[in-house]
Enzyme design. Sequence first.
Site, PDB file in Angstrom:
ATOM      1  N   ARG A  43       0.463  -2.715  -4.878  1.00  0.00           N
ATOM      2  CA  ARG A  43       0.899  -1.294  -4.935  1.00  0.00           C
ATOM      3  C   ARG A  43      -0.084  -0.407  -4.075  1.00  0.00           C
ATOM      4  O   ARG A  43      -0.942  -0.333  -4.118  1.00  0.00           O
ATOM      5  CB  ARG A  43       0.900  -0.807  -6.465  1.00  0.00           C
ATOM      6  CG  ARG A  43       1.737   0.407  -6.405  1.00  0.00           C
ATOM      7  CD  ARG A  43       1.885   0.615  -8.174  1.00  0.00           C
ATOM      8  NE  ARG A  43       2.846  -0.180  -8.420  1.00  0.00           N
ATOM      9  CZ  ARG A  43       4.138  -0.305  -8.282  1.00  0.00           C
ATOM     10  NH1 ARG A  43       4.779   0.732  -7.896  1.00  0.00           N
ATOM     11  NH2 ARG A  43       5.109  -1.260  -8.741  1.00  0.00           N
TER      12      ARG A  43
ATOM     13  N   ASP B 103      10.819   5.833   7.298  1.00  0.00           N
ATOM     14  CA  ASP B 103      10.212   5.253   5.982  1.00  0.00           C
ATOM     15  C   ASP B 103      10.932   4.032   5.777  1.00  0.00           C
ATOM     16  O   ASP B 103      11.882   3.884   5.068  1.00  0.00           O
ATOM     17  CB  ASP B 103      10.498   6.440   5.097  1.00  0.00           C
ATOM     18  CG  ASP B 103      10.164   6.151   3.828  1.00  0.00           C
ATOM     19  OD1 ASP B 103       9.491   5.024   3.719  1.00  0.00           O
ATOM     20  OD2 ASP B 103      10.300   6.940   2.781  1.00  0.00           O
TER      21      ASP B 103
ATOM     22  N   LYS C 140       6.832  -3.573  -2.006  1.00  0.00           N
ATOM     23  CA  LYS C 140       8.324  -3.717  -2.321  1.00  0.00           C
ATOM     24  C   LYS C 140       8.563  -5.068  -1.708  1.00  0.00           C
ATOM     25  O   LYS C 140       8.137  -6.109  -2.007  1.00  0.00           O
ATOM     26  CB  LYS C 140       9.149  -2.532  -1.668  1.00  0.00           C
ATOM     27  CG  LYS C 140       8.810  -1.394  -2.640  1.00  0.00           C
ATOM     28  CD  LYS C 140       9.488  -0.110  -2.176  1.00  0.00           C
ATOM     29  CE  LYS C 140       9.210   1.084  -3.049  1.00  0.00           C
ATOM     30  NZ  LYS C 140       9.895   2.290  -2.731  1.00  0.00           N
TER      31      LYS C 140
ATOM     32  N   THR D 285       5.759   1.581   2.095  1.00  0.00           N
ATOM     33  CA  THR D 285       5.124   0.814   0.973  1.00  0.00           C
ATOM     34  C   THR D 285       4.594  -0.571   1.124  1.00  0.00           C
ATOM     35  O   THR D 285       5.392  -1.194   2.034  1.00  0.00           O
ATOM     36  CB  THR D 285       5.645   0.940  -0.505  1.00  0.00           C
ATOM     37  OG1 THR D 285       6.826   0.019  -0.241  1.00  0.00           O
ATOM     38  CG2 THR D 285       6.350   2.307  -0.851  1.00  0.00           C
TER      39      THR D 285
HETATM   40  C1  LIG Z   1       9.461   3.855  -2.911  1.00  0.00           C
HETATM   41  C2  LIG Z   1       9.918   4.595  -1.831  1.00  0.00           C
HETATM   42  C3  LIG Z   1       8.766   5.653  -1.457  1.00  0.00           C
HETATM   43  C4  LIG Z   1       7.775   6.027  -2.506  1.00  0.00           C
HETATM   44  O1  LIG Z   1       6.816   5.050  -2.728  1.00  0.00           O
HETATM   45  P1  LIG Z   1       5.731   5.214  -3.959  1.00  0.00           P
HETATM   46  O2  LIG Z   1       4.738   4.334  -3.827  1.00  0.00           O
HETATM   47  O3  LIG Z   1       6.593   5.132  -5.309  1.00  0.00           O
HETATM   48  O4  LIG Z   1       5.097   6.804  -4.055  1.00  0.00           O
HETATM   49  C5  LIG Z   1       8.964   6.301  -0.388  1.00  0.00           C
HETATM   50  N1  LIG Z   1      10.152   6.288   0.312  1.00  0.00           N
HETATM   51  C6  LIG Z   1      10.971   5.399   0.240  1.00  0.00           C
HETATM   52  C7  LIG Z   1      12.174   5.256   1.055  1.00  0.00           C
HETATM   53  C8  LIG Z   1      10.713   4.680  -0.890  1.00  0.00           C
HETATM   54  O5  LIG Z   1      12.035   3.450  -1.324  1.00  0.00           O
END
Ligand SMILES: *Cc1c(COP(=O)(O)O)cnc(C)c1O
Length: 421
Positions: free
Chosen positions: A242, A207, A236, A233
């Site tokens: 988003r 992830d 970030k 995502t």
């Molecule tokens: C931010 C994050 C997510 C979740 O993302 P959302 O868009 O807020 O649902 C999942 N896994 C990790 C490691 C993250 O940092």
Amino acid sequence: MRKPAKHKMHLEALKETDPKLYALLIREKERQMNGLELIPSENLVSQAVLEALASVPTNKYSEGYAKKRYYGGNEIIDEIELLAIERLKKLFNAEHANVQPLSGSPANMAAFFALMEPNDKFMALRLDMGGHLTHGHAVNFSGKIFRPVHYLLDPETEMLDYDAIEKLAKREKPKVIVSGYTAYPREIDFKRFKEIADDVGAYSMADIAHIAGLCCAGVHENPVPYFDVVTTTTHKTLRGPRGAAIMCRQEFAERIDRAVFPFLQGGPHENVIAAKAVAFKEASTKAFKRYAKQVVKNARALADELEALGNRLVSGGTDNHLMLVDVTVKGLTGKQAEKALEKAHIYCNKNTIPFDKRSPFDPSGIRLGTPAVTTRGMKEGEMKELAYLINCVLENPHSDSVIKKVRSSVLELCREFVFYE
Ligand SMILES: *Cc1c(COP(=O)(O)O)cnc(C)c1O
């Protein structure tokens, strides 16, 4: 002004028809420009990304996938989605990509259901050590529907202990091993994770929600070419809208696609997918590679200077875009530190530190990151100044005059580095 603003929000019609909402959006833009955003999961998107987000595919229903839609009129939508997919595959060297996940959490849910049955066992890092809610927390679907076995960090180094993870995997024989985190400041050895997963017959899943922008720019190991499934995502370090995406090896393609739709989601947000396509193009440029390098350099500069000023950094520093500061050393709690910094227009979030003795509602640390301030054009010199300002607040959290002085220095910096006009 060192960095002229290039990016604009277009709200002409809104100004006429909905002055109340218009005013709120202008205030939020001003807040973003008049403060320093150090929350490591946040960033600032380009005007091109904003324009794609505000475009007409938002009007279209396109359930299904390109050339297999449940509605007519999707020829151009197919081209948009295929463009996003092709760009993402190229960016990360992926065999297959799905760009429909609405956000990181649903992307993880889809990946879990593609790889596991309810009650199957998986391994991940515990939330309070830097993992994510969707990595098996009791209040989340991942902890309610599946059986998490959590690995921890080494209490001495506060880093991943790969031998301990291997031992746990051999004992527990999980179906999936998850790597990739929310609050881990160090490089992840994805190759080692892949070896451990192969060794025990588990699926390898990463992830990379936080570090995706670093992975595609070559400043962090990219697990996509050899991991079974990788979720990310797009908002970030990747600096897009988003949303989220899943990449996988060809043999998992059908399972992943079916888990996103029809299992979990309905109609995809094609305007967001268009904006993802724009962000993937931006992320493939030399300028983005320079950006990602600077994000890491800035994090190191900020961490080094904070340490020099007597702060304790979890694991002794950072290799990526973020760091955790143990503020108990300065006699503060994470919540107090977050609040005091907020008054000075420096935004960060309270965060647990490994083996935290305090509660997650008022933990021992704060989490700081450099993606957004680097997008504004700041470099190591500004990071040094920022460390000094943060330290002033941490040492004088109750002094209104210190907070006021820091805030005016922050505003001065902000005026030099405007991003949205
Ligand atoms: C931010 C994050 C997510 C979740 O993302 P959302 O868009 O807020 O649902 C999942 N896994 C990790 C490691 C993250 O940092």
